[in-house]
Design an enzyme around this catalytic site. Structure first.
Site, PDB file in Angstrom:
ATOM      1  N   ASP A 141       0.833  -1.204   0.000  1.00 15.43           N
ATOM      2  CA  ASP A 141       0.000   0.000   0.000  1.00 15.43           C
ATOM      3  C   ASP A 141       0.863   1.248   0.000  1.00 15.43           C
ATOM      4  O   ASP A 141       0.439   2.320   0.428  1.00 15.43           O
ATOM      5  CB  ASP A 141      -0.931  -0.007   1.225  1.00 15.43           C
ATOM      6  CG  ASP A 141      -2.062   0.992   1.081  1.00 15.43           C
ATOM      7  OD1 ASP A 141      -2.649   1.394   2.120  1.00 15.43           O
ATOM      8  OD2 ASP A 141      -2.353   1.402  -0.060  1.00 15.43           O
ATOM      9  N   LYS A 144       2.781   3.428  -5.603  1.00 13.88           N
ATOM     10  CA  LYS A 144       2.247   2.413  -6.528  1.00 13.88           C
ATOM     11  C   LYS A 144       3.289   1.945  -7.536  1.00 13.88           C
ATOM     12  O   LYS A 144       3.256   0.801  -7.972  1.00 13.88           O
ATOM     13  CB  LYS A 144       0.991   2.945  -7.221  1.00 13.88           C
ATOM     14  CG  LYS A 144      -0.054   3.514  -6.253  1.00 13.88           C
ATOM     15  CD  LYS A 144      -0.331   2.595  -5.059  1.00 13.88           C
ATOM     16  CE  LYS A 144      -0.958   3.343  -3.910  1.00 13.88           C
ATOM     17  NZ  LYS A 144      -0.946   2.567  -2.634  1.00 13.88           N
ATOM     18  N   ASP A 169      -3.242  -2.999  -2.581  1.00 21.38           N
ATOM     19  CA  ASP A 169      -4.316  -2.008  -2.603  1.00 21.38           C
ATOM     20  C   ASP A 169      -4.184  -1.140  -3.855  1.00 21.38           C
ATOM     21  O   ASP A 169      -3.122  -1.074  -4.480  1.00 21.38           O
ATOM     22  CB  ASP A 169      -4.230  -1.114  -1.350  1.00 21.38           C
ATOM     23  CG  ASP A 169      -5.467  -0.213  -1.210  1.00 21.38           C
ATOM     24  OD1 ASP A 169      -5.344   0.854  -0.577  1.00 21.38           O
ATOM     25  OD2 ASP A 169      -6.542  -0.579  -1.728  1.00 21.38           O
ATOM     26  N   ASN A 170      -5.285  -0.488  -4.241  1.00 19.50           N
ATOM     27  CA  ASN A 170      -5.292   0.538  -5.290  1.00 19.50           C
ATOM     28  C   ASN A 170      -4.968   0.052  -6.692  1.00 19.50           C
ATOM     29  O   ASN A 170      -4.364   0.794  -7.488  1.00 19.50           O
ATOM     30  CB  ASN A 170      -4.335   1.684  -4.919  1.00 19.50           C
ATOM     31  CG  ASN A 170      -4.599   2.220  -3.553  1.00 19.50           C
ATOM     32  OD1 ASN A 170      -3.734   2.110  -2.684  1.00 19.50           O
ATOM     33  ND2 ASN A 170      -5.775   2.760  -3.320  1.00 19.50           N
ATOM     34  N   GLU A 199     -11.492   4.184  -0.876  1.00 17.22           N
ATOM     35  CA  GLU A 199     -11.875   4.429   0.521  1.00 17.22           C
ATOM     36  C   GLU A 199     -12.722   5.703   0.644  1.00 17.22           C
ATOM     37  O   GLU A 199     -12.392   6.741   0.108  1.00 17.22           O
ATOM     38  CB  GLU A 199     -10.632   4.534   1.425  1.00 17.22           C
ATOM     39  CG  GLU A 199      -9.547   5.451   0.945  1.00 17.22           C
ATOM     40  CD  GLU A 199      -8.479   4.722   0.147  1.00 17.22           C
ATOM     41  OE1 GLU A 199      -8.808   3.736  -0.529  1.00 17.22           O
ATOM     42  OE2 GLU A 199      -7.319   5.146   0.185  1.00 17.22           O
TER      43      GLU A 199
HETATM   44  C1  LIG Z   1       9.231   3.329  -0.572  1.00 16.34           C
HETATM   45  N1  LIG Z   1       8.413   3.299   0.631  1.00 16.34           N
HETATM   46  N2  LIG Z   1       8.656   2.480   1.661  1.00 16.34           N
HETATM   47  C2  LIG Z   1       7.723   2.726   2.601  1.00 16.34           C
HETATM   48  C3  LIG Z   1       6.854   3.745   2.173  1.00 16.34           C
HETATM   49  C4  LIG Z   1       5.758   4.405   2.742  1.00 16.34           C
HETATM   50  C5  LIG Z   1       5.141   5.406   2.009  1.00 16.34           C
HETATM   51  C6  LIG Z   1       3.988   6.172   2.622  1.00 16.34           C
HETATM   52  O1  LIG Z   1       3.188   5.345   3.463  1.00 16.34           O
HETATM   53  C7  LIG Z   1       3.122   6.772   1.559  1.00 16.34           C
HETATM   54  C8  LIG Z   1       3.127   8.145   1.377  1.00 16.34           C
HETATM   55  C9  LIG Z   1       2.360   8.683   0.350  1.00 16.34           C
HETATM   56  C10 LIG Z   1       1.633   7.855  -0.517  1.00 16.34           C
HETATM   57  C11 LIG Z   1       1.650   6.474  -0.312  1.00 16.34           C
HETATM   58  C12 LIG Z   1       0.968   5.548  -1.276  1.00 16.34           C
HETATM   59  N3  LIG Z   1      -0.467   5.549  -1.237  1.00 16.34           N
HETATM   60  C13 LIG Z   1      -1.139   6.276  -2.135  1.00 16.34           C
HETATM   61  O2  LIG Z   1      -0.553   7.025  -2.922  1.00 16.34           O
HETATM   62  C14 LIG Z   1      -2.625   6.176  -2.141  1.00 16.34           C
HETATM   63  C15 LIG Z   1      -3.336   7.175  -2.820  1.00 16.34           C
HETATM   64  C16 LIG Z   1      -4.730   7.150  -2.860  1.00 16.34           C
HETATM   65  C17 LIG Z   1      -5.467   8.225  -3.574  1.00 16.34           C
HETATM   66  C18 LIG Z   1      -6.691   7.959  -4.146  1.00 16.34           C
HETATM   67  C19 LIG Z   1      -7.406   8.973  -4.800  1.00 16.34           C
HETATM   68  C20 LIG Z   1      -6.884  10.241  -4.871  1.00 16.34           C
HETATM   69  F1  LIG Z   1      -7.572  11.227  -5.489  1.00 16.34           F
HETATM   70  C21 LIG Z   1      -5.645  10.518  -4.303  1.00 16.34           C
HETATM   71  C22 LIG Z   1      -4.943   9.507  -3.659  1.00 16.34           C
HETATM   72  C23 LIG Z   1      -5.440   6.112  -2.216  1.00 16.34           C
HETATM   73  C24 LIG Z   1      -4.712   5.106  -1.559  1.00 16.34           C
HETATM   74  O3  LIG Z   1      -5.350   4.072  -0.952  1.00 16.34           O
HETATM   75  C25 LIG Z   1      -3.322   5.127  -1.519  1.00 16.34           C
HETATM   76  O4  LIG Z   1      -2.667   4.111  -0.891  1.00 16.34           O
HETATM   77  C26 LIG Z   1       2.390   5.934   0.737  1.00 16.34           C
HETATM   78  C27 LIG Z   1       5.589   5.748   0.732  1.00 16.34           C
HETATM   79  C28 LIG Z   1       6.679   5.079   0.167  1.00 16.34           C
HETATM   80  C29 LIG Z   1       7.311   4.084   0.903  1.00 16.34           C
HETATM   81 MG   LIG Z   2      -4.021   2.510  -0.498  1.00 18.12          MG
END
Ligand SMILES: Cn1ncc2cc([C@H](O)c3cccc(CNC(=O)c4cc(-c5ccc(F)cc5)cc(O)c4O)c3)ccc21
Ligand SMILES: [Mg+2]
Length: 214
Positions: A141, A144, A169-170, A199
């Site tokens: 999650d 992406k 997810d997604n 969600e």
């Molecule tokens: C490398 N690495 N290692 C650990 C690690 C941890 C993170 C952070 O936890 C993190 C920060 C920002 C974004 C995310 C990804 N999630 C999303 O981008 C997402 C978007 C939407 C959505 C849906 C509709 C919209 F209009 C906008 C966003 C719905 C969703 O369920 C999502 O999961 C994850 C990042 C890289 C990492």
């Molecule tokens: Mg997600």
């Protein structure tokens, strides 16, 4: 300095949830994020699919990529048997303390270890530094475009075994096309698609289960 949305979510959980009651923590976050401020938790609808797959996997060692506020960590950890453990990887230093606090309010701090860093840097350390043998369940999650390369890392570091279950997810939105390309039509994976919704929204989304066949 103004509080972040994630801090406001923690405030709501801290004020409204019943300490030690994981369900009330989940309900509080879902209520806040559907009525006050949208946030990218897996949510209640896709959360039911996550629950189903975690129950099916009944993992001893689980991994989550992307902790965020800890919603899915609570969702997963509340279903784990006594001897089981969840490792959750989060690189964003602002999210880590918030997730830790939310997991603690749920009373699940002994079941979850948050590993601070990027998945691509932590995955290679799981066996050596965190004494992991193989992973029974992985929830993807995080970014992406990292689903595919990090899945390949899990394979390369021998962290998957026959029957390891990946759940992403997604798959619908924002989408993870490279991941789908990697696991579908791949003799090493058996895939199942779970249509759902984004969600707290009406927009379509989906999850993909990929069972590693060895
Ligand atoms: C490398 N690495 N290692 C650990 C690690 C941890 C993170 C952070 O936890 C993190 C920060 C920002 C974004 C995310 C990804 N999630 C999303 O981008 C997402 C978007 C939407 C959505 C849906 C509709 C919209 F209009 C906008 C966003 C719905 C969703 O369920 C999502 O999961 C994850 C990042 C890289 C990492
Ligand atoms: Mg997600």
């Amino acid at each position: 300095m103004d509080q972040s949305k994630e801090q406001r979510i923690l405030n709501s959980v801290s004020y409204n949830a019943i300490k030690g009651d994981a369900e009330s923590v989940l309900d509080c976050i879902d209520k806040y994020c559907s009525q006050k401020e949208w946030a990218m938790n897996v949510g209640d609808e896709k959360g039911l699919i996550l629950d189903k797959i975690v129950k099916e996997a009944d993992p001893t060692v689980a991994l989550e990529l992307g902790t965020y506020c800890g919603y899915s960590a609570v969702r997963i950890a509340r279903l784990l048997k006594p001897s089981a453990h969840l490792f959750s990887i989060e690189f964003n230093a602002e999210f880590v303390p918030i997730a830790k606090e939310i997991i603690e309010i749920a009373g699940l701090e002994d079941k979850v270890t948050i590993l601070e860093g990027h998945a691509q840097d932590i995955i290679p350390q799981l066996k050596t530094k965190y004494n992991v043998d193989t992973l029974d369940f992985v929830f993807l999650d995080h970014w992406k475009d990292r689903y595919a390369p990090d899945t390949i890392l899990l394979e390369q570091y021998g962290l998957l075994r026959k029957g390891s279950i990946l759940l992403a997810d997604n798959i619908g939105f924002p989408g993870a096309p490279d991941f789908l390309k990697h696991v579908r039509n791949n003799e090493h994976y058996e895939c199942t698609h779970y249509p759902s919704h984004l969600e707290y929204m009406k927009a379509p989304d989906a999850m993909e289960k990929a069972v590693y066949l060895g």
